[in-house]
Scaffold this active site. Structure first.
Site, PDB file in Angstrom:
ATOM      1  N   GLY A 170       0.823  -1.205   0.000  1.00 15.61           N
ATOM      2  CA  GLY A 170       0.000   0.000   0.000  1.00 15.61           C
ATOM      3  C   GLY A 170       0.852   1.247   0.000  1.00 15.61           C
ATOM      4  CB  SER A 171       0.122   4.617   1.281  1.00 15.51           C
ATOM      5  OG  SER A 171      -1.162   4.598   0.704  1.00 15.51           O
TER       6      SER A 171
END
Lengths: 487, 471
Positions: free
Chosen positions: A217-218
């Site tokens: 993810g981020s």
């Protein structure tokens, strides 16, 4: 008749000779291989014939032990102190189900059969001293391990913490976990316990910190930022990125990439984009750099290969993919996969001014009389970015913690850099998202700890799941535990 | 006249009988197992075993009596055979006793049959019977050529002994035992081995000329006439039948191999070897296509670890191989290995694994050399024998011994598929040890005849006529 007799004599000689050759083949050439065969029960017998050496934390706590048993084959049984907490580090050593991880890799030292212990063995033969295995001193910090394990609580997830300056692993927790003591023996109860653990759908025996890969993810945007700086796509962290909202994925007619919520991402600077975790900006950076450059940078951080620390860590994957998928991989989605240890290494490389140290968890191997047999020297694994770029990234990650999504990672009086992540997964992203947080703490003389936390969401946490809310407090406690133990 | 005196003087010097050599070697052959016995006791319990004195005296007594009988009744016998057999038998007793002490095997026997009985006392008794038979052979068999008279009776007895186990239930997959209530089990194949060698010798001695000379030459080979092929075909068929009905690869191989060896020696025709090899290949492959027991053994031989978890045969051979590997170069020392992990027939078919693990490569080499030496003394006896029957019988017996050692040791070490035979003298088993003592007895008798100085030629009245007159 004497001529055929002589020939028969030669024939009989050949029969005996072939037996001798075969015996040499078995007892000399193949001896080591047969001795270590997984079917050879002697390995198990030897493993528990003497008091097994112990696994010790960096702060001197013994986390294993041996008790005497009454079986015919096995004199001793392995026990663990707080096995559920430490099993991702030690692995198990069972009388009937073999051994794993450190218990297996360092088995020759622990059971005292290692050639480096030859002198001790020979000596104890004469002095009549009890034969004993050597010890394995790990790099783990018991306070950090405790903070990690308790932080995870009954949530499913993992924590990996390393010392950025050396690569020493400080904490390695995985939940739900298992207590290796419950199947260390050879009774029927041990067998059924083992089977129950294998059948458990929550996979307690899976070491999520090393052997499970999650979409990062981020948190992966840190790698994307490093790639942008290293490849000169942007020179300063305050340069505008000329990125639109939404960003239309390359090679697609109008497949938009959006941001989570209404955040100021249009034409944001790198610093602001990382602060608010702008998908549009980092998707575009990944697309602009292209798959090859992104992959190369990820590999400098350790992606795409197994790491042995000495326990095997699964390879994290930065995929070779087409342009739209590559753009998604740049924000830690698509086929991008990372282990918690890998993401801790990303944070560590940034914290250590761009130098990535090879992670390791065995500091020393000791003979039974605590003589040091070998000591691991820290070694550099790669240089994913220049010191200057690393310092730029540090500024950005510290800004994330002071003013962005990572406020829960703050520790009063200490500089903390971090990055949150909430990774979608499953078909049409309908699985419960993974909450990530990677961070490091910095003191006057460099950074002593970098940590990655991942939590697999459950239905109850779906609403407030976000790296900042769930994972960051755990990371903060682990960092605090390490910082406190330095004092 | 002085020259004549000289010849008589030469005749008066006796050929060395080497009996004192034998005695000296026997002392070692008894002392080594006694030390091994003490070694096992010290390693396993920390003190000298209580039975050591009795064991040493028993073995020494048997060896001493055997030696005295040889000294009296077979004065010129080969001096190595008796000490070598004694050494092997003594070591075998120690190994069996050592395995009797194994807690694992005791536990296993208790759970399988409810009780455990040590094998070593039985084996000692069988050894005594064996040595008695050895003495009996030397006392009763004044000349091995007497056996020639019983050629066809031997055939009948051998056939009977070979066929007998078919009527008894299979033990562990092979029908090589017969059980007599109250007496235990007998392995008739062990005795048949000797008796059939007597038959082959007698038969081939008579027929060798016909088999050797009446042949046609074809492609460089002498092809025997069709009717001369009869005997080899019969023996071949019989060994195939043994293989099929008794599912015993070892006995089958032993008999056919024995016959081919003796046929070759008798006729000096290489073609018999070619035929023999072809026929055994055809037979073995043929039987293997439908006999699951043989297939299993072959599969286990190819890669024991591929089927280790699923197949008992694979597990046995895999365990044996790991036992050898664990011994390494010098072994763990007697009483300190884990060869008793082979639960099945650890002190019988798999006794070599214990040697390999506890005495190591060094011990195995020594042991194989001892077996090799026995065979070598047997072949030497055959070479020295003056009569064709004696030659054939000696090579037959030593050839059978060599083949058996090869088949058993090769099987246990995974060189060839495993068969159900026992290591001569070493392994637990009454029939084996008794029969092999008889075998050594016959070899000693032949070697005595062979090495005995030829009777002095009758003084010739022409002797003086041919003397060289020196100036």
């Amino acid at each position: 008749m004497n001529k055929p007799l002589r020939r028969i004599a030669i024939f009989c000689g050949l029969l005996v000779l072939s037996l001798m050759i075969r015996d040499n083949w078995l007892q000399y050439v193949r001896a080591d291989e047969l001795n270590a065969s997984k079917y050879n029960r002697r390995v198990q017998i030897e493993r528990f014939a003497h008091e097994r050496g112990n696994i010790i934390t960096a702060d001197g706590q013994t986390i294993t032990g041996s008790t005497e048993t009454s079986g015919t084959d096995f004199k001793y049984k392995r026990v663990w102190k707080d096995g559920t907490m430490w099993s991702p580090v030690t692995g198990y050593a069972s009388q009937i189900f073999d051994a794993s991880q450190l218990e297996k890799i360092e088995d020759s030292i622990l059971s005292g059969t290692d050639n480096r212990l030859f002198f001790d063995r020979t000596l104890s033969m004469f002095t009549g001293e009890k034969k004993q295995g050597g010890n394995v001193v790990t790099t783990l910090n018991s306070a950090a391990q405790k903070a990690a394990f308790q932080g995870l609580g009954d949530k499913k997830g993992a924590v990996a913490a390393i010392n950025p300056q050396t690569g020493a692993i400080l904490a390695l927790a995985s939940t739900p976990s298992y207590d290796p003591s419950v199947f260390a023996g050879s009774t029927n109860k041990d067998s059924s316990n083992y089977k129950a653990l294998l059948d458990d759908k929550n996979q307690p025996m899976l070491n999520r910190a090393l052997r499970q890969t999650y979409p990062p993810g981020s948190t992966f945007k840190v790698v994307t930022t490093a790639a942008a700086l290293e490849n000169g796509l942007y020179s300063g962290i305050d340069d505008p990125t000329r990125s639109p909202v939404p960003y239309i994925l390359p090679d697609t007619a109008h497949q938009p990439l959006n941001n989570e919520g209404n955040i100021p991402c249009e034409n944001a600077t790198l610093k602001v984009a990382l602060q608010w975790s702008c998908n549009t900006v980092f998707g575009k950076i990944s697309a602009d750099l292209g798959n090859e450059k992104m992959k190369a940078e990820a590999e400098k951080f350790g992606f795409n290969k197994q790491i042995f620390n000495p326990v095997r860590t699964d390879a994290s994957i930065y995929p070779k993919d087409n342009r739209p998928q590559n753009a998604m991989a740049g924000i830690g989605q698509a086929s991008n996969r990372a282990t918690p240890l890998q993401m801790a290494m990303v944070a560590a490389a940034v914290a250590n001014d761009g130098k990535l140290m090879k992670p390791y968890m065995v500091d020393q191997l000791q003979a039974p009389n605590v003589d040091v047999l070998s000591k691991t020297q820290p070694e550099q694994m790669s240089q994913p970015m220049s010191a200057a770029n690393a310092q730029k990234l540090q500024k950005m990650m510290e800004y994330v913690v002071t003013d962005g999504t990572g406020k829960n990672g703050q520790i009063p009086g200490v500089t903390v850099g971090g990055k949150t992540g909430t990774a979608q997964h499953g078909v049409d992203n309908n699985g419960n998202p993974y909450a990530w947080f990677i961070s490091y703490a910095k003191t006057g003389d460099g950074s002593p700890v970098a940590v990655a936390v991942v939590i697999e969401g459950s239905d109850t946490t779906r609403d407030d799941i976000a790296g900042g809310a769930l994972a960051a407090p755990i990371a903060r406690n682990v960092m605090k535990a390490v910082l406190d133990s330095k004092k | 006249m002085s020259v004549v005196t000289n010849t008589t003087t030469i005749g008066a010097i006796e050929a060395p009988s080497r009996r004192n050599t034998e005695l000296a070697l026997l002392i070692f052959a008894v002392a080594i197992p006694v030390f091994a016995y003490a070694n096992v006791g010290l390693a396993m319990t920390g003190k000298l075993p209580s039975g050591m004195l009795g064991y040493g005296l028993g073995l020494g007594l048997m060896a001493g009596v055997a030696h005295l009988v040889v000294r009296k009744f077979a004065k010129y016998a080969d001096p190595l055979l008796l000490p070598l057999a004694t050494l092997l038998n003594g070591l075998g007793l120690v190994l069996i006793w050592r395995l009797d002490q194994s807690p694992r095997l005791i536990q296993r026997a208790k759970s399988a049959w409810g009780k455990f009985s040590p094998d070593a006392p039985h084996q000692l008794l069988f050894t005594a019977v064996g040595v008695a038979l050895f003495i009996g052979v030397l006392l009763l068999l004044k000349d091995h050529r007497i056996l020639q008279r019983y050629t066809y009776i031997s055939m009948a007895v051998a056939l009977f002994l070979l066929v007998l186990p078919m009527f008894f239930p299979a033990v562990n997959g092979a029908k090589i035992w017969i059980s007599i209530p109250g007496l235990g089990t007998i392995q008739p194949g062990e005795f048949a081995k000797i008796i059939i060698a007597i038959f082959f010798s007698g038969y081939l001695m008579v027929k060798r000329d016909a088999l050797a000379l009446a042949s046609r030459r074809f492609m460089g080979l002498y092809l025997p006439r069709g009717r001369d092929l009869g005997p080899i075909l019969v023996i071949w068929a019989m060994s195939i039948l043994i293989l099929v009905f008794e599912t015993d690869l070892g006995t089958s191989l032993l008999f056919f191999g024995l016959f081919v060896v003796m046929l070759y020696v008798a006729t000096e025709r290489t073609s018999w070897i070619v035929f023999g090899l072809l026929m055994s290949a055809v037979g073995a492959v043929g039987v293997a296509t439908f006999e699951s027991h043989v297939q299993q053994r072959v599969k286990a031989w190819m890669d024991p670890f591929a089927c280790y978890k699923t197949d008992g045969a694979c597990q046995q051979i895999g365990d044996a191989i790991m036992s050898f590997g664990s011994g390494g170069t010098l072994g763990t020392g007697l009483g300190q290995g884990n060869s008793d992990l082979i639960g099945f027939a650890a002190n019988a078919d798999f006794i070599l694994s214990t040697v390999g693990e506890e005495l190591g490569l060094a011990g195995m080499m020594a042991l194989l050399l001892i077996y090799g030496l026995i065979v070598e003394r047997g072949v030497r006896t055959a070479l020295a024998a003056r009569d064709p029957f004696g030659k054939l019988l000696a090579i037959g017996l030593s050839g059978a011994f060599a083949l058996q050692v090869f088949v058993v040791a090769g099987g246990v070490m995974g060189l060839i598929p495993l068969t159900g035979m026992t290591m001569p003298f070493l392994a637990q088993g009454g029939s084996s040890v008794i029969a092999n003592w008889a075998l050594i007895g016959i070899l000693i008798r032949i070697s005595d005849t062979a090495r005995r100085p030829a009777p002095a030629p009758a003084p010739s009245p022409d002797a003086e006529m041919t003397q060289v007159v020196r100036p």
